[in-house]
Design a protein around this motif. Sequence first.
Motif, PDB file in Angstrom:
ATOM      1  N   THR A   3      23.439  -7.070  10.103  1.00  0.00           N
ATOM      2  CA  THR A   3      22.377  -6.561  11.431  1.00  0.00           C
ATOM      3  C   THR A   3      23.057  -6.033  12.104  1.00  0.00           C
ATOM      4  OG1 THR A   3      21.009  -7.941  10.015  1.00  0.00           O
ATOM      5  CG2 THR A   3      20.270  -6.987  12.128  1.00  0.00           C
ATOM      6  N   LEU A   4      24.139  -6.661  12.822  1.00  0.00           N
ATOM      7  CA  LEU A   4      25.063  -6.664  14.157  1.00  0.00           C
ATOM      8  C   LEU A   4      25.846  -4.998  13.651  1.00  0.00           C
ATOM      9  CD1 LEU A   4      25.293  -9.522  15.273  1.00  0.00           C
ATOM     10  CD2 LEU A   4      23.916  -8.292  16.111  1.00  0.00           C
ATOM     11  N   ASP A   5      26.806  -4.851  13.037  1.00  0.00           N
ATOM     12  CA  ASP A   5      27.419  -4.006  11.803  1.00  0.00           C
ATOM     13  C   ASP A   5      26.799  -2.884  12.220  1.00  0.00           C
ATOM     14  OD1 ASP A   5      29.656  -5.121  12.500  1.00  0.00           O
ATOM     15  OD2 ASP A   5      30.148  -5.427  10.180  1.00  0.00           O
ATOM     16  N   SER A   6      25.332  -2.581  12.091  1.00  0.00           N
ATOM     17  CA  SER A   6      24.811  -1.895  11.759  1.00  0.00           C
ATOM     18  C   SER A   6      23.480  -1.341  12.767  1.00  0.00           C
ATOM     19  CB  SER A   6      23.034  -2.177  10.350  1.00  0.00           C
ATOM     20  OG  SER A   6      22.662  -2.606  11.463  1.00  0.00           O
ATOM     21  N   ILE A   7      23.849  -1.738  13.715  1.00  0.00           N
ATOM     22  CA  ILE A   7      23.493  -1.254  14.761  1.00  0.00           C
ATOM     23  C   ILE A   7      24.800  -1.161  15.736  1.00  0.00           C
ATOM     24  CG2 ILE A   7      22.805  -2.456  17.340  1.00  0.00           C
ATOM     25  CD1 ILE A   7      20.680  -4.468  15.925  1.00  0.00           C
ATOM     26  N   ALA A  13      26.739   0.569  14.853  1.00  0.00           N
ATOM     27  CA  ALA A  13      27.258   1.677  14.388  1.00  0.00           C
ATOM     28  C   ALA A  13      26.239   3.462  14.547  1.00  0.00           C
ATOM     29  CB  ALA A  13      27.325   1.302  12.498  1.00  0.00           C
ATOM     30  N   LEU A  14      25.417   2.896  15.621  1.00  0.00           N
ATOM     31  CA  LEU A  14      24.060   3.679  15.737  1.00  0.00           C
ATOM     32  C   LEU A  14      24.472   4.554  17.010  1.00  0.00           C
ATOM     33  CD1 LEU A  14      20.877   1.678  15.967  1.00  0.00           C
ATOM     34  CD2 LEU A  14      21.645   2.906  14.395  1.00  0.00           C
ATOM     35  N   PHE A  17      14.542  -8.924   9.735  1.00  0.00           N
ATOM     36  CA  PHE A  17      15.527  -8.595  10.165  1.00  0.00           C
ATOM     37  C   PHE A  17      16.216  -8.118   9.127  1.00  0.00           C
ATOM     38  CE2 PHE A  17      16.957 -12.032   9.110  1.00  0.00           C
ATOM     39  CZ  PHE A  17      18.064 -12.193   8.518  1.00  0.00           C
ATOM     40  N   GLY A  18      17.211  -7.567   9.682  1.00  0.00           N
ATOM     41  CA  GLY A  18      18.533  -6.480   8.792  1.00  0.00           C
ATOM     42  C   GLY A  18      18.356  -5.110   9.107  1.00  0.00           C
ATOM     43  N   PRO A  19      19.069  -4.858   8.692  1.00  0.00           N
ATOM     44  CA  PRO A  19      19.766  -3.270   9.625  1.00  0.00           C
ATOM     45  C   PRO A  19      18.403  -2.460   8.665  1.00  0.00           C
ATOM     46  CG  PRO A  19      21.412  -4.016   7.537  1.00  0.00           C
ATOM     47  CD  PRO A  19      20.676  -4.896   7.831  1.00  0.00           C
ATOM     48  N   GLY A  20      18.344  -1.601  10.051  1.00  0.00           N
ATOM     49  CA  GLY A  20      17.122  -0.079  10.195  1.00  0.00           C
ATOM     50  C   GLY A  20      16.115  -0.617  11.039  1.00  0.00           C
ATOM     51  N   SER A  21      16.277  -2.267  11.543  1.00  0.00           N
ATOM     52  CA  SER A  21      14.602  -2.853  11.752  1.00  0.00           C
ATOM     53  C   SER A  21      14.876  -2.239  13.411  1.00  0.00           C
ATOM     54  CB  SER A  21      15.286  -4.672  11.417  1.00  0.00           C
ATOM     55  OG  SER A  21      14.437  -4.876  10.936  1.00  0.00           O
ATOM     56  N   SER A  22      13.436  -1.708  14.023  1.00  0.00           N
ATOM     57  CA  SER A  22      13.731  -0.710  15.245  1.00  0.00           C
ATOM     58  C   SER A  22      13.343  -1.608  16.423  1.00  0.00           C
ATOM     59  CB  SER A  22      13.670   0.465  15.155  1.00  0.00           C
ATOM     60  OG  SER A  22      12.755   0.268  14.294  1.00  0.00           O
ATOM     61  N   ASP A  47      16.585  -3.886  16.721  1.00  0.00           N
ATOM     62  CA  ASP A  47      17.727  -3.402  18.009  1.00  0.00           C
ATOM     63  C   ASP A  47      17.300  -3.788  19.438  1.00  0.00           C
ATOM     64  OD1 ASP A  47      16.095  -1.229  17.988  1.00  0.00           O
ATOM     65  OD2 ASP A  47      16.863   0.417  17.354  1.00  0.00           O
ATOM     66  N   ARG A  48      16.019  -3.556  19.580  1.00  0.00           N
ATOM     67  CA  ARG A  48      15.480  -3.714  21.042  1.00  0.00           C
ATOM     68  C   ARG A  48      15.822  -5.525  21.281  1.00  0.00           C
ATOM     69  NH1 ARG A  48       9.633  -2.557  22.346  1.00  0.00           N
ATOM     70  NH2 ARG A  48      10.805   0.029  22.802  1.00  0.00           N
ATOM     71  N   PHE A  49      15.545  -6.308  20.374  1.00  0.00           N
ATOM     72  CA  PHE A  49      16.597  -7.403  20.893  1.00  0.00           C
ATOM     73  C   PHE A  49      17.967  -8.449  20.903  1.00  0.00           C
ATOM     74  CE2 PHE A  49      18.072 -11.681  19.515  1.00  0.00           C
ATOM     75  CZ  PHE A  49      17.620 -12.314  19.967  1.00  0.00           C
TER      76      PHE A  49
END
Length: 306
Positions: free
Chosen positions: A299-303, A305-306, A155-160, A167-169
């Motif tokens: 990770t949440l911050d990266s999601i 920001a999408l 998991f981590g930033p960019g995990s789709s 991000d689906r989770f």
Amino acid sequence: MAQQFILGAGLIGAELARQLSAAGDQVLIGSRRGTPVAGATAVVVNGSDAHALTEAVRGSETLFICTNPPYHTWAEEWPPIGRAAIAAAKATGAKIVLMGNLYAYGVPDGAMTAQTPFNPHDSKGQIRAELWQSLLSAQEKGDIRAAEVRASDYFGPGSSVNAHLGDRFFGPLLEGKTTQVVGDPSLKHSWAYLPDIAETLIAVAREEDALSRAWVTPHSSHDSRLRIADQVAELSGVQGKVIGIPGWVLRGMGLFNPRMREVAASSYQFTHEFIADSTETEERFGLRATPFEQALHTTLDSIKAL
């Protein structure tokens, strides 16, 4: 300045390139499309073409194999990639560090270490087991030097959408909605943070006596997805819900979707506790997993920001 070659420009390859570049290495990253990655020079190469891969790797200290073909093409694509990597390493003298997973262990009977015997439960596990055995066999002949770094789901930033903890989770949870997952969300499962995986790959590559065997990367969490959903709520202030997709639904989807057929075949990883033990790696290299709250926050911050 050492030169390193990464085969595969996905999330792990890109994070590995970033860390190697930050350490002062010259980084080449190869893929069929020549995907650009920050901190690296992109190279167009077919990883199953031994001659092309050899020429691309020439001059590099390490060949990191971070590519990951689609599930339903593993049987077709992994064997020639393995043969090409062996040929390239033999011809150039580059060591191989293979990014691996836990599929070859099959249904676990306790925590999995690098010494846990292989017992594949599906074809993907068998393919991964045979890939590693082919590298070991080539090393025993004196042709190459190789190691494997194994991790559970990342998991981590960019995990789709392809990540079980992507991000689906997280997306629906951040909106207070319901997220659907494979298997039983109440079971414990090991989760590896992308930067920690890359750090482990580099640590193994830097030590000559770390070759000829496998290592398990440190994992940030061994929590169930229900517990992780609660942690998301604690950080975000929004409470979502997690429910498991019934096995019969997955199998039904697999009748029409080759990828979902393979997801269903490996769903045993989420119908049993699936725990990785990285104690040996941590002690050998002095590595520690990123604290889960910190990794989750990033990770949440990266999601968001999408």
